[in-house]
Design a protein around this motif. Structure first.
Motif, PDB file in Angstrom:
ATOM      1  N   PRO A   2       0.815  -1.212   0.000  1.00  0.00           N
ATOM      2  CA  PRO A   2       0.000   0.000   0.000  1.00  0.00           C
ATOM      3  C   PRO A   2       0.855   1.272   0.000  1.00  0.00           C
ATOM      4  O   PRO A   2       2.057   1.227   0.301  1.00  0.00           O
ATOM      5  N   ARG A   3       0.242   2.406  -0.325  1.00  0.00           N
ATOM      6  CA  ARG A   3       0.933   3.688  -0.282  1.00  0.00           C
ATOM      7  C   ARG A   3       1.487   3.921   1.124  1.00  0.00           C
ATOM      8  O   ARG A   3       0.902   3.515   2.102  1.00  0.00           O
ATOM      9  N   GLY A   4       2.655   4.562   1.198  1.00  0.00           N
ATOM     10  CA  GLY A   4       3.305   4.801   2.476  1.00  0.00           C
ATOM     11  C   GLY A   4       4.235   3.671   2.896  1.00  0.00           C
ATOM     12  O   GLY A   4       4.889   3.759   3.922  1.00  0.00           O
ATOM     13  N   THR A   5       4.270   2.613   2.076  1.00  0.00           N
ATOM     14  CA  THR A   5       5.142   1.468   2.352  1.00  0.00           C
ATOM     15  C   THR A   5       5.883   1.099   1.076  1.00  0.00           C
ATOM     16  O   THR A   5       5.590   1.611  -0.008  1.00  0.00           O
ATOM     17  N   PHE A   6       6.843   0.186   1.198  1.00  0.00           N
ATOM     18  CA  PHE A   6       7.549  -0.325   0.030  1.00  0.00           C
ATOM     19  C   PHE A   6       7.826  -1.800   0.245  1.00  0.00           C
ATOM     20  O   PHE A   6       7.884  -2.289   1.367  1.00  0.00           O
ATOM     21  N   GLY A   7       7.968  -2.521  -0.849  1.00  0.00           N
ATOM     22  CA  GLY A   7       8.257  -3.947  -0.784  1.00  0.00           C
ATOM     23  C   GLY A   7       9.560  -4.263  -1.483  1.00  0.00           C
ATOM     24  O   GLY A   7       9.854  -3.686  -2.523  1.00  0.00           O
ATOM     25  N   VAL A   8      10.328  -5.166  -0.909  1.00  0.00           N
ATOM     26  CA  VAL A   8      11.619  -5.525  -1.504  1.00  0.00           C
ATOM     27  C   VAL A   8      11.590  -6.900  -2.166  1.00  0.00           C
ATOM     28  O   VAL A   8      12.577  -7.331  -2.731  1.00  0.00           O
ATOM     29  N   SER A   9      10.452  -7.562  -2.089  1.00  0.00           N
ATOM     30  CA  SER A   9      10.355  -8.879  -2.732  1.00  0.00           C
ATOM     31  C   SER A   9       9.075  -8.955  -3.549  1.00  0.00           C
ATOM     32  O   SER A   9       8.091  -8.279  -3.257  1.00  0.00           O
ATOM     33  N   ASP A  10       9.092  -9.767  -4.577  1.00  0.00           N
ATOM     34  CA  ASP A  10       7.898  -9.970  -5.399  1.00  0.00           C
ATOM     35  C   ASP A  10       6.783 -10.552  -4.549  1.00  0.00           C
ATOM     36  O   ASP A  10       7.010 -11.398  -3.692  1.00  0.00           O
ATOM     37  N   GLY A  11       5.578 -10.077  -4.769  1.00  0.00           N
ATOM     38  CA  GLY A  11       4.425 -10.602  -4.058  1.00  0.00           C
ATOM     39  C   GLY A  11       4.164  -9.971  -2.709  1.00  0.00           C
ATOM     40  O   GLY A  11       3.246 -10.378  -2.007  1.00  0.00           O
ATOM     41  N   ALA A  12       4.949  -8.965  -2.302  1.00  0.00           N
ATOM     42  CA  ALA A  12       4.705  -8.290  -1.030  1.00  0.00           C
ATOM     43  C   ALA A  12       3.387  -7.537  -1.133  1.00  0.00           C
ATOM     44  O   ALA A  12       3.156  -6.796  -2.084  1.00  0.00           O
ATOM     45  N   THR A  13       2.508  -7.743  -0.149  1.00  0.00           N
ATOM     46  CA  THR A  13       1.185  -7.126  -0.211  1.00  0.00           C
ATOM     47  C   THR A  13       0.775  -6.396   1.057  1.00  0.00           C
ATOM     48  O   THR A  13      -0.175  -5.637   1.047  1.00  0.00           O
ATOM     49  N   SER A  14       1.449  -6.651   2.168  1.00  0.00           N
ATOM     50  CA  SER A  14       1.097  -5.998   3.426  1.00  0.00           C
ATOM     51  C   SER A  14       2.326  -6.021   4.339  1.00  0.00           C
ATOM     52  O   SER A  14       3.324  -6.673   4.024  1.00  0.00           O
ATOM     53  N   GLU A  15       2.243  -5.311   5.468  1.00  0.00           N
ATOM     54  CA  GLU A  15       3.388  -5.281   6.378  1.00  0.00           C
ATOM     55  C   GLU A  15       3.703  -6.661   6.953  1.00  0.00           C
ATOM     56  O   GLU A  15       4.836  -6.937   7.315  1.00  0.00           O
ATOM     57  N   THR A  16       2.727  -7.538   7.012  1.00  0.00           N
ATOM     58  CA  THR A  16       3.006  -8.895   7.481  1.00  0.00           C
ATOM     59  C   THR A  16       3.513  -9.783   6.349  1.00  0.00           C
ATOM     60  O   THR A  16       4.023 -10.862   6.599  1.00  0.00           O
ATOM     61  N   LEU A  17       3.381  -9.307   5.103  1.00  0.00           N
ATOM     62  CA  LEU A  17       3.813 -10.102   3.950  1.00  0.00           C
ATOM     63  C   LEU A  17       4.857  -9.366   3.116  1.00  0.00           C
ATOM     64  O   LEU A  17       4.770  -9.311   1.893  1.00  0.00           O
ATOM     65  N   GLY A  18       5.864  -8.761   3.771  1.00  0.00           N
ATOM     66  CA  GLY A  18       7.006  -8.220   3.057  1.00  0.00           C
ATOM     67  C   GLY A  18       7.037  -6.741   2.781  1.00  0.00           C
ATOM     68  O   GLY A  18       7.972  -6.258   2.160  1.00  0.00           O
ATOM     69  N   CYS A  19       6.041  -5.983   3.200  1.00  0.00           N
ATOM     70  CA  CYS A  19       6.056  -4.536   3.008  1.00  0.00           C
ATOM     71  C   CYS A  19       6.632  -3.863   4.255  1.00  0.00           C
ATOM     72  O   CYS A  19       6.442  -4.345   5.364  1.00  0.00           O
ATOM     73  N   HIS A  20       7.327  -2.752   4.056  1.00  0.00           N
ATOM     74  CA  HIS A  20       7.944  -2.002   5.153  1.00  0.00           C
ATOM     75  C   HIS A  20       7.480  -0.555   5.098  1.00  0.00           C
ATOM     76  O   HIS A  20       7.354   0.011   4.007  1.00  0.00           O
ATOM     77  N   SER A  21       7.269   0.057   6.254  1.00  0.00           N
ATOM     78  CA  SER A  21       6.867   1.465   6.310  1.00  0.00           C
ATOM     79  C   SER A  21       7.989   2.357   5.822  1.00  0.00           C
ATOM     80  O   SER A  21       9.156   2.135   6.148  1.00  0.00           O
ATOM     81  N   CYS A  22       7.651   3.376   5.048  1.00  0.00           N
ATOM     82  CA  CYS A  22       8.644   4.381   4.681  1.00  0.00           C
ATOM     83  C   CYS A  22       9.017   5.149   5.948  1.00  0.00           C
ATOM     84  O   CYS A  22       8.137   5.526   6.727  1.00  0.00           O
ATOM     85  N   PRO A  23      10.308   5.376   6.180  1.00  0.00           N
ATOM     86  CA  PRO A  23      10.726   6.058   7.407  1.00  0.00           C
ATOM     87  C   PRO A  23      10.464   7.562   7.352  1.00  0.00           C
ATOM     88  O   PRO A  23      10.262   8.132   6.272  1.00  0.00           O
ATOM     89  N   ALA A  24      10.483   8.193   8.508  1.00  0.00           N
ATOM     90  CA  ALA A  24      10.376   9.653   8.584  1.00  0.00           C
ATOM     91  C   ALA A  24      11.434  10.260   7.671  1.00  0.00           C
ATOM     92  O   ALA A  24      12.523   9.713   7.514  1.00  0.00           O
ATOM     93  N   GLY A  25      11.095  11.384   7.043  1.00  0.00           N
ATOM     94  CA  GLY A  25      12.002  12.024   6.096  1.00  0.00           C
ATOM     95  C   GLY A  25      11.802  11.542   4.671  1.00  0.00           C
ATOM     96  O   GLY A  25      12.481  11.996   3.758  1.00  0.00           O
ATOM     97  N   SER A  26      10.849  10.630   4.494  1.00  0.00           N
ATOM     98  CA  SER A  26      10.559  10.102   3.162  1.00  0.00           C
ATOM     99  C   SER A  26       9.067   9.820   3.047  1.00  0.00           C
ATOM    100  O   SER A  26       8.321   9.955   4.003  1.00  0.00           O
ATOM    101  N   PHE A  27       8.651   9.414   1.843  1.00  0.00           N
ATOM    102  CA  PHE A  27       7.248   9.076   1.630  1.00  0.00           C
ATOM    103  C   PHE A  27       7.134   7.985   0.577  1.00  0.00           C
ATOM    104  O   PHE A  27       8.048   7.753  -0.205  1.00  0.00           O
ATOM    105  N   GLY A  28       5.994   7.335   0.574  1.00  0.00           N
ATOM    106  CA  GLY A  28       5.676   6.325  -0.437  1.00  0.00           C
ATOM    107  C   GLY A  28       4.380   6.730  -1.098  1.00  0.00           C
ATOM    108  O   GLY A  28       3.310   6.427  -0.598  1.00  0.00           O
ATOM    109  N   GLY A  29       4.472   7.447  -2.190  1.00  0.00           N
ATOM    110  CA  GLY A  29       3.301   8.044  -2.814  1.00  0.00           C
ATOM    111  C   GLY A  29       2.522   7.141  -3.744  1.00  0.00           C
ATOM    112  O   GLY A  29       1.437   7.498  -4.164  1.00  0.00           O
TER     113      GLY A  29
END
Length: 83
Positions: A2-29
């Motif tokens: 989802p927006r505000g996060t990024f995934g480093v592996s194929d098939g990442a769909t949520s924070e429990t499935l490979g997505c990570h929150s964008c840190p302060a000082g950045s954004f995931g638009g």
């Protein structure tokens, strides 16, 4: 991911499935991002998992990318884009 996060592996769909929150000082638009974007000059973002950066208030500035908070303008200056 989802927006505000990024995934480093194929098939990442949520924070429990490979997505990570964008840190302060950045954004995931955009959905499905593989990295976060640093906040540009004249903006900041104090929170994780943000969708956009915030423009510095008058009397404050940011002269580098990726700031968590804007800096107070030096004495004798007042504006958003003073470095």
């Amino acid at each position: 991911c989802p927006r505000g996060t990024f995934g480093v592996s194929d098939g990442a769909t949520s924070e429990t499935l490979g997505c990570h929150s964008c840190p302060a000082g950045s954004f995931g638009g955009s959905e499905g991002a593989t990295n976060c974007t640093l906040c540009p000059v004249s903006t900041h973002q104090p929170f994780n998992r943000s969708l956009a950066c915030i423009r510095c208030d008058f009397g404050y500035f940011s002269d580098v990318m990726g700031l968590i908070e804007c800096r107070l303008c030096p004495p004798g200056s007042y504006g958003r884009d003073v470095a």
